[in-house]
Structures are given as structure tokens and as C-alpha cells.
Design a protein around this motif. Structure first.
Motif, short mmCIF file in Angstrom:
data_model
loop_
_atom_site.label_atom_id
_atom_site.label_comp_id
_atom_site.label_asym_id
_atom_site.label_seq_id
_atom_site.Cartn_x
_atom_site.Cartn_y
_atom_site.Cartn_z
N GLU A 252 -1.32 25.55 -21.47
CA GLU A 252 -2.61 25.84 -22.10
C GLU A 252 -2.52 25.76 -23.61
OE1 GLU A 252 -5.07 29.01 -19.73
OE2 GLU A 252 -3.02 29.75 -20.04
N VAL A 253 -3.63 25.36 -24.22
CA VAL A 253 -3.72 25.33 -25.67
C VAL A 253 -4.99 26.08 -26.07
CG1 VAL A 253 -4.89 23.08 -25.74
CG2 VAL A 253 -3.58 23.84 -27.70
N PHE A 254 -4.88 26.82 -27.19
CA PHE A 254 -5.98 27.65 -27.66
C PHE A 254 -6.23 27.36 -29.13
CE2 PHE A 254 -3.61 29.88 -24.41
CZ PHE A 254 -4.60 30.20 -23.50
N ALA A 255 -7.48 27.46 -29.55
CA ALA A 255 -7.84 27.23 -30.95
C ALA A 255 -8.69 28.40 -31.44
CB ALA A 255 -8.61 25.93 -31.10
N LEU A 256 -8.25 29.00 -32.54
CA LEU A 256 -8.98 30.09 -33.18
C LEU A 256 -9.21 29.74 -34.64
CD1 LEU A 256 -6.99 33.24 -31.96
CD2 LEU A 256 -9.12 32.33 -31.02
N GLY A 257 -10.22 30.37 -35.24
CA GLY A 257 -10.33 30.30 -36.69
C GLY A 257 -9.05 30.87 -37.28
N ASP A 258 -8.52 30.25 -38.30
CA ASP A 258 -7.18 30.61 -38.79
C ASP A 258 -7.12 31.88 -39.61
OD1 ASP A 258 -4.40 30.27 -39.18
OD2 ASP A 258 -4.79 29.37 -41.13
N ARG A 259 -8.22 32.43 -40.03
CA ARG A 259 -8.20 33.60 -40.92
C ARG A 259 -8.50 34.90 -40.18
NH1 ARG A 259 -4.89 31.91 -44.20
NH2 ARG A 259 -5.51 30.16 -45.44
N ALA B 226 -13.47 31.36 -31.70
CA ALA B 226 -12.62 30.73 -30.68
C ALA B 226 -13.29 29.44 -30.26
CB ALA B 226 -12.45 31.66 -29.49
N TYR B 227 -12.51 28.39 -30.09
CA TYR B 227 -13.03 27.08 -29.76
C TYR B 227 -12.36 26.53 -28.50
CZ TYR B 227 -14.32 27.39 -34.68
OH TYR B 227 -14.82 27.81 -35.89
N PRO B 228 -13.12 25.83 -27.65
CA PRO B 228 -12.51 25.18 -26.49
C PRO B 228 -11.51 24.11 -26.97
CG PRO B 228 -14.91 25.22 -26.29
CD PRO B 228 -14.58 25.65 -27.69
N ALA B 229 -10.36 24.09 -26.34
CA ALA B 229 -9.33 23.11 -26.71
C ALA B 229 -8.66 22.61 -25.44
CB ALA B 229 -8.31 23.74 -27.63
N GLU B 230 -8.21 21.35 -25.50
CA GLU B 230 -7.51 20.77 -24.36
C GLU B 230 -6.55 19.69 -24.84
OE1 GLU B 230 -9.99 18.61 -21.60
OE2 GLU B 230 -11.30 17.95 -23.19
N VAL B 231 -5.56 19.41 -24.02
CA VAL B 231 -4.62 18.33 -24.30
C VAL B 231 -4.97 17.17 -23.38
CG1 VAL B 231 -2.21 17.61 -24.30
CG2 VAL B 231 -2.81 19.95 -24.94
#
Length: 81
Positions: free
Chosen positions: A10-17, A62-67
Motif C-alpha cells: 500500500e501507498v499513502f499520500a498526506l499533506g507534508d506539513r 489525505a489523497y488517494p494514491a496507487e502504484v
């Protein structure tokens, strides 16, 4: 800025701050389904961005992310050019 995290397949993407102190979550530690802010230890849910512990009280994006084919794709909701 985005912070990308991989846990198994699984891969996850969040705002970095961090919503509490503007620290980079990409530099934080992963603990199960959470990332801990390196500055004051606030924890955020990798799936929802929810703030799970003080001192943070506000979520991060939080953003949807996929490989796909070895590349990471993140849906930020912005139009492509």
C-alpha cells in the motif's frame, strides 16, 4: 508538498506539513497505520489524515494514491494540464 508512505503493497499520500507545528511529516516515523510528527510527536492516520494525538488537533490532507506499473500516482483533485 506531499509526503508519501509505503507500507507493504500500500501507498499513502498526506499533506507534508504537520497541522500543529509545520514540521515535515515525510521525516516522521511510521507506526502501523500512523505517522508521527518528528517535532512534537503528534500522530496522523495514514488513510484519513486525522489527528490522532496531541498536540495536533486538526487533520492534514489525505489523497488517494496507487502504484501502477512501478509508478506512484496521487489524486490531488487538481486538473491536469
Amino acid at each position: 508538498r506531499l509526503a508519501l508512505f509505503r507500507r507493504g503493497s500500500e501507498v499513502f499520500a498526506l499533506g507534508d506539513r504537520c497541522s500543529h507545528a509545520e514540521a515535515s511529516l515525510a521525516e516522521g516515523e511510521l507506526y502501523g497505520d500512523t505517522v508521527e510528527c518528528p517535532r512534537h510527536g503528534a500522530a496522523f492516520d495514514l488513510r484519513t489524515g486525522a489527528a490522532l494525538s496531541l498536540p495536533a488537533t486538526c487533520p492534514v490532507a489525505a489523497y488517494p494514491a496507487e502504484v501502477v506499473g512501478g509508478e506512484v500516482f496521487v489524486d490531488t483533485g487538481e486538473e491536469e494540464w
